[in-house]
Design an enzyme around this catalytic site. Sequence first.
Site, PDB file in Angstrom:
ATOM      1  CG  ASP A   1      -0.404  -0.630   2.412  1.00  0.00           C
ATOM      2  OD1 ASP A   1       0.834  -0.697   2.493  1.00  0.00           O
ATOM      3  OD2 ASP A   1      -1.177  -1.041   3.301  1.00  0.00           O
TER       4      ASP A   1
ATOM      5  CE  LYS B   1     -10.198  -4.128   4.126  1.00  0.00           C
ATOM      6  NZ  LYS B   1      -9.644  -5.364   4.737  1.00  0.00           N
TER       7      LYS B   1
ATOM      8  CB  SER C   1     -10.799   0.733   3.977  1.00  0.00           C
ATOM      9  OG  SER C   1      -9.598   0.045   3.749  1.00  0.00           O
TER      10      SER C   1
ATOM     11  NE  ARG D   1      -9.604  -5.220   0.945  1.00  0.00           N
ATOM     12  CZ  ARG D   1     -10.153  -6.429   1.062  1.00  0.00           C
ATOM     13  NH1 ARG D   1     -11.350  -6.652   0.556  1.00  0.00           N
ATOM     14  NH2 ARG D   1      -9.526  -7.415   1.689  1.00  0.00           N
ATOM     15  CB  CYS D   2      -3.135  -4.646  -0.085  1.00  0.00           C
ATOM     16  SG  CYS D   2      -3.562  -6.330  -0.426  1.00  0.00           S
TER      17      CYS D   2
END
Length: 475
Positions: A252, A386, A413, A415-416
């Site tokens: 990230d 998410k 949020s 996500r990676c």
Amino acid sequence: MSVQEYLDKHMLSRKIEDAVNAAVRAKTSDPVLFISNHMRKAVPSMITKIKARQILDSRGIPTVEVDLHTNKGVFRASVPSGDSSGTYEAVELRDGDKGMYLGNSVMKAVKNINEKISEALIGMDPKLQSQIDQAMIDLDKTEKKGELGANAILAVSVAACKAGAAEKEVPLYKHIADLSGRTSLALPVPAFTVLSGGKHAVNNLAIQEIMIVPVGAGRFEEALQMGSETYHHLKAVITEKYGALECNVGEDGGLAPNISSLKEGLDLVKEAINRTGYNEKIKIAIDVAATNLCIGTKYDLDFKSPNKSGQNFKSGDDMIDMYKELCAEYPIISIEDPFDREDWEHTKYFSGLGLCQVVGDDLLMSNPKRIERAIQESACNALLLKVNQIGTVTEAIEVVKLARDAHWGVVTSNRCGETEDTFISDLSVGLATGLFKAGAPARGERVIKYNQLLRIEEELGDQAVYVGEDWKQSL
Ligand code: PGA
Ligand code: ZN
């Protein structure tokens, strides 16, 4: 649907005739413009074509992208993917053919969009988000969207949302606010991941993310500047202490020196904040992602080291003591997943201490049932949102309402594994979530989300409200 069926369904032949007659009656000097304007009003807005494809996410792993066509244009959306996945979240459909992208291709999900979803949605009005989402849920028929794939459903849901905004001729964040029945918009406080560990980085740090949170900024633009400056100071601090070779980054975008303790990481971040001179204006948040550390009833703070000596195992109570000490020593305002996702007892106890905001990510998996349980048991006091764990825009709006009704905070949020889609930026403004986490203030797939928030703030002008010190209680 054949062209004839399409024309019949919307009585288009008749409407074109009416438009031509009206143009004649009006004796217009520009009949083409007249007729096309007339038709635009007469024909309900509709989805005319949906075309999906497989693209790569920021980790180089396949994901789904879709182009949704309406009378107003083409609207594109793509879906992210993360490391944490669990039994309660919507299913990400992958082909599993080891000969294709090591089993990670998403061609089944793409096919589901191009065939089944497309057939079901063509002709629908893109403004009717909940009907579109419900049509896909009905078509899927499974509880976790395993038939069509949540990656297929979400891509279309987000693209439809963008199309709905265009149809109404309002910005996307405004359309999202309307869909959720809200009138107030707000620019969130960004939580920038500056140090990466856990499953997101190749180092010995067990904890997944250390974030900086510029709650004292006056505007989002200022918060972004604070984030960027701190990130670069941190790079300098790491270079001085461990050498430039320790400035690699995690998935990230957070810096990933080979440190092994959370305290060491917090000291580095504290020093970087001191160098900026912003001090009190920047607070710290942590994502422990403790499910990854959990072995039985213990937490292994060396879980990534190959020689597991067992020396760094901690009980849930030890973890609580550690958090207490850290909260007393550093300006920590928020801890995400401090315990394993099934360790409700310690999470509850820690939350009850009121030392900081306790965010449920893996604990909740954005799942309404888990959220309801956590509300009832006061297990945490903030939701990590998410969208791809739920699978539709409508359901994302619903879980935010659940959290808000319980007076929880909400953290939108990333996500990676991210894409160049900026939907979550608009979502965060439209739902006025207090915090927004999209990784480091660096790397294209991360900054594209922060840059979108900059543009929204500029567009809102005098009307722009930066959540700032009110980050905890979403407005
Ligand atoms: P993930 O991480 O995208 O790998 O799940 C994000 C997070 O844990 O917040
Ligand atoms: Zn997390």
